[in-house]
Write a protein that holds these residues in place. Structure first.
Motif, mmCIF file in Angstrom:
data_model
loop_
_atom_site.group_PDB
_atom_site.id
_atom_site.type_symbol
_atom_site.label_atom_id
_atom_site.label_comp_id
_atom_site.label_asym_id
_atom_site.label_seq_id
_atom_site.Cartn_x
_atom_site.Cartn_y
_atom_site.Cartn_z
ATOM 1 N N GLN A 16 0.830 -1.207 0.000
ATOM 2 C CA GLN A 16 0.000 0.000 0.000
ATOM 3 C C GLN A 16 0.859 1.250 0.000
ATOM 4 O O GLN A 16 0.544 2.239 -0.665
ATOM 5 C CB GLN A 16 -0.898 0.023 1.245
ATOM 6 N N ALA A 17 1.963 1.183 0.752
ATOM 7 C CA ALA A 17 2.851 2.337 0.834
ATOM 8 C C ALA A 17 3.458 2.634 -0.534
ATOM 9 O O ALA A 17 3.660 3.778 -0.909
ATOM 10 C CB ALA A 17 3.965 2.082 1.854
ATOM 11 N N PHE A 18 3.716 1.566 -1.283
ATOM 12 C CA PHE A 18 4.363 1.716 -2.583
ATOM 13 C C PHE A 18 3.597 2.679 -3.482
ATOM 14 O O PHE A 18 4.183 3.495 -4.187
ATOM 15 C CB PHE A 18 4.493 0.339 -3.250
ATOM 16 N N LYS A 19 2.275 2.587 -3.422
ATOM 17 C CA LYS A 19 1.448 3.469 -4.254
ATOM 18 C C LYS A 19 1.548 4.922 -3.824
ATOM 19 O O LYS A 19 1.484 5.829 -4.643
ATOM 20 C CB LYS A 19 -0.016 3.022 -4.197
ATOM 21 N N ASN A 20 1.704 5.143 -2.506
ATOM 22 C CA ASN A 20 1.877 6.523 -2.026
ATOM 23 C C ASN A 20 3.232 7.056 -2.445
ATOM 24 O O ASN A 20 3.396 8.242 -2.694
ATOM 25 C CB ASN A 20 1.846 6.577 -0.490
ATOM 26 N N ILE A 21 4.210 6.133 -2.464
ATOM 27 C CA ILE A 21 5.596 6.534 -2.666
ATOM 28 C C ILE A 21 5.886 6.856 -4.125
ATOM 29 O O ILE A 21 6.641 7.773 -4.423
ATOM 30 C CB ILE A 21 6.531 5.400 -2.167
ATOM 31 N N LEU A 22 5.259 6.112 -5.006
ATOM 32 C CA LEU A 22 5.616 6.171 -6.427
ATOM 33 C C LEU A 22 5.648 7.577 -7.042
ATOM 34 O O LEU A 22 6.651 7.928 -7.662
ATOM 35 C CB LEU A 22 4.702 5.246 -7.232
ATOM 36 N N PRO A 23 4.615 8.396 -6.865
ATOM 37 C CA PRO A 23 4.660 9.719 -7.499
ATOM 38 C C PRO A 23 5.837 10.565 -7.011
ATOM 39 O O PRO A 23 6.547 11.175 -7.806
ATOM 40 C CB PRO A 23 3.336 10.365 -7.095
ATOM 41 N N ALA A 24 6.062 10.566 -5.700
ATOM 42 C CA ALA A 24 7.150 11.377 -5.152
ATOM 43 C C ALA A 24 8.510 10.822 -5.571
ATOM 44 O O ALA A 24 9.453 11.567 -5.836
ATOM 45 C CB ALA A 24 7.047 11.425 -3.635
ATOM 46 N N LEU A 25 8.583 9.507 -5.648
ATOM 47 C CA LEU A 25 9.835 8.882 -6.056
ATOM 48 C C LEU A 25 10.142 9.221 -7.516
ATOM 49 O O LEU A 25 11.281 9.525 -7.869
ATOM 50 C CB LEU A 25 9.725 7.365 -5.875
ATOM 51 N N GLY A 26 9.105 9.187 -8.343
ATOM 52 C CA GLY A 26 9.273 9.557 -9.747
ATOM 53 C C GLY A 26 9.756 10.986 -9.875
ATOM 54 O O GLY A 26 10.643 11.295 -10.676
ATOM 55 N N ASN A 27 9.208 11.832 -9.034
ATOM 56 C CA ASN A 27 9.638 13.226 -9.016
ATOM 57 C C ASN A 27 11.125 13.329 -8.666
ATOM 58 O O ASN A 27 11.870 14.095 -9.268
ATOM 59 C CB ASN A 27 8.794 13.993 -8.004
ATOM 60 N N GLU A 28 11.553 12.515 -7.723
ATOM 61 C CA GLU A 28 12.964 12.519 -7.320
ATOM 62 C C GLU A 28 13.856 12.093 -8.497
ATOM 63 O O GLU A 28 14.933 12.651 -8.701
ATOM 64 C CB GLU A 28 13.154 11.606 -6.107
ATOM 65 N N PHE A 29 13.402 11.115 -9.292
ATOM 66 C CA PHE A 29 14.189 10.667 -10.441
ATOM 67 C C PHE A 29 14.369 11.815 -11.444
ATOM 68 O O PHE A 29 15.431 11.996 -12.032
ATOM 69 C CB PHE A 29 13.524 9.479 -11.148
ATOM 70 N N ILE A 30 13.299 12.569 -11.609
ATOM 71 C CA ILE A 30 13.354 13.707 -12.532
ATOM 72 C C ILE A 30 14.316 14.772 -11.996
ATOM 73 O O ILE A 30 15.124 15.329 -12.735
ATOM 74 C CB ILE A 30 11.937 14.275 -12.754
ATOM 75 N N VAL A 31 14.235 14.997 -10.684
ATOM 76 C CA VAL A 31 15.156 15.958 -10.066
ATOM 77 C C VAL A 31 16.600 15.524 -10.318
ATOM 78 O O VAL A 31 17.477 16.344 -10.609
ATOM 79 C CB VAL A 31 14.878 16.076 -8.545
ATOM 80 N N ILE A 32 16.838 14.223 -10.237
ATOM 81 C CA ILE A 32 18.211 13.723 -10.413
ATOM 82 C C ILE A 32 18.733 13.991 -11.812
ATOM 83 O O ILE A 32 19.885 14.391 -11.986
ATOM 84 C CB ILE A 32 18.265 12.226 -10.096
ATOM 85 N N ILE A 33 17.900 13.760 -12.805
ATOM 86 C CA ILE A 33 18.335 14.038 -14.183
ATOM 87 C C ILE A 33 18.786 15.494 -14.285
ATOM 88 O O ILE A 33 19.837 15.800 -14.832
ATOM 89 C CB ILE A 33 17.194 13.758 -15.185
ATOM 90 N N LYS A 34 17.996 16.384 -13.698
ATOM 91 C CA LYS A 34 18.313 17.804 -13.793
ATOM 92 C C LYS A 34 19.516 18.179 -12.927
ATOM 93 O O LYS A 34 20.430 18.863 -13.382
ATOM 94 C CB LYS A 34 17.095 18.646 -13.408
ATOM 95 N N GLU A 35 19.506 17.718 -11.674
ATOM 96 C CA GLU A 35 20.594 18.094 -10.761
ATOM 97 C C GLU A 35 21.932 17.490 -11.180
ATOM 98 O O GLU A 35 22.987 17.978 -10.783
ATOM 99 C CB GLU A 35 20.259 17.664 -9.331
ATOM 100 N N SER A 36 21.881 16.412 -11.969
ATOM 101 C CA SER A 36 23.141 15.772 -12.372
ATOM 102 C C SER A 36 23.996 16.737 -13.180
ATOM 103 O O SER A 36 25.205 16.555 -13.303
ATOM 104 C CB SER A 36 22.870 14.496 -13.161
ATOM 105 N N SER A 37 23.375 17.784 -13.732
ATOM 106 C CA SER A 37 24.143 18.743 -14.527
ATOM 107 C C SER A 37 25.237 19.415 -13.702
ATOM 108 O O SER A 37 26.198 19.939 -14.245
ATOM 109 C CB SER A 37 23.210 19.792 -15.119
ATOM 110 N N ILE A 38 25.108 19.351 -12.378
ATOM 111 C CA ILE A 38 26.097 19.993 -11.519
ATOM 112 C C ILE A 38 27.458 19.308 -11.622
ATOM 113 O O ILE A 38 28.491 19.925 -11.387
ATOM 114 C CB ILE A 38 25.576 20.034 -10.055
ATOM 115 N N VAL A 39 27.476 18.031 -12.012
ATOM 116 C CA VAL A 39 28.767 17.327 -12.071
ATOM 117 C C VAL A 39 29.638 17.826 -13.222
ATOM 118 O O VAL A 39 30.829 17.528 -13.280
ATOM 119 C CB VAL A 39 28.616 15.785 -12.163
ATOM 120 N N SER A 40 29.058 18.596 -14.128
ATOM 121 C CA SER A 40 29.861 19.149 -15.218
ATOM 122 C C SER A 40 30.972 20.038 -14.643
ATOM 123 O O SER A 40 32.022 20.218 -15.245
ATOM 124 C CB SER A 40 28.975 19.950 -16.166
ATOM 125 N N ILE A 41 30.728 20.545 -13.452
ATOM 126 C CA ILE A 41 31.666 21.476 -12.833
ATOM 127 C C ILE A 41 32.967 20.793 -12.414
ATOM 128 O O ILE A 41 34.007 21.429 -12.307
ATOM 129 C CB ILE A 41 30.956 22.187 -11.646
#
Ligand code: ARG
Length: 226
Positions: A148-173
């Motif tokens: 049951q928790a998995f269903k609550n978690i999924l949207p926020a977790l997906g959001n975190e994955f998207i954040v990671i794609i974007k924040e990964s740009s910081i490693v260019s530095i």
């Protein structure tokens, strides 16, 4: 607008995108594994373990990713921990590891909170009902609470994955040749400060938008059983 640099430089963007996806994928993997452990530690009944996890989570979330990256990339080698010296699979060398380690350690703290809040959002009665039916704590967790928790978690977790794609740009530095780094190289080579960055932004957007659509589909599938 002049995109005539593209036939000559498109490989830069492809290489960069490949590296960005590589970094983000490993970060998501390690972040979720470590984050799950941190979440379980935080809700543990052992106070010492719980405090340890909470401190880690609060510290990581309370300091900038850039500072964390610098500490790991420039600072830790002084203490003998040099991720850049560890070769990584194939063409991906050390600096990648420093980037992935930093992003994973960072993301784990956010993932831990997503998982913890997802588990704690399940009504207490669910555990009580499961226990009164004779399931022990672990079984109740595994077969009643977590699904049951998995269903609550999924949207926020997906959001975190998207954040990671974007924040990964910081490693260019630190010289990791991700999409941002490559776009900046094209900017320097062509003396065009605008168009190459627009191309990079579009590619980032395609990545995040695709992922968000995929996660949306997954979420809708999971709702079917409600
Ligand atoms: N830019 C923010 C920072 O520097 C984002 C951190 C990463 N966020 C995340 N959800 N993993 O602290």
């Amino acid at each position: 607008m002049d995109f005539s640099f593209l036939p000559r430089y498109y490989m830069f963007f492809l290489e960069g995108s490949k590296n960005t996806i590589f970094i983000a994928a490993f970060t998501v993997l390690f972040g979720v594994i470590l984050g799950t452990f941190l979440a379980l530690m935080r809700i543990s009944n052992n106070r010492a373990i719980s405090i340890l996890a909470t401190s880690y989570i609060e510290f990581i979330r309370g300091t900038p990713l850039l500072v964390q990256l610098y500490i790991i990339y420039y600072g830790l080698p002084k203490l003998g921990v040099d991720f850049s010296a560890i070769p990584l699979v194939g063409i991906y060398y050390g600096d990648f590891l420093a980037g992935i380690v930093t992003l994973s350690l960072n993301s784990a703290a956010y993932v831990a909170e997503i998982i913890r809040s997802g588990i704690q959002a399940i009504d207490k009665g669910q555990m009580e009902a499961a226990r009164s039916l004779g399931l022990n704590h672990n079984y109740a967790m595994r077969y009643v609470i977590i699904p049951q928790a998995f269903k609550n978690i999924l949207p926020a977790l997906g959001n975190e994955f998207i954040v990671i794609i974007k924040e990964s740009s910081i490693v260019s530095i630190i010289g990791i040749q991700d999409l941002m780094y490559k776009a900046d190289t094209v900017r320097g080579n062509t003396f065009q400060p605008f168009e190459p960055l627009i191309v990079a932004a579009l590619i980032y957007f395609i990545m995040t938008f695709t992922l968000s659509k995929l996660l949306g589909t997954l979420e809708r599938r999971m709702k079917v059983s409600d």
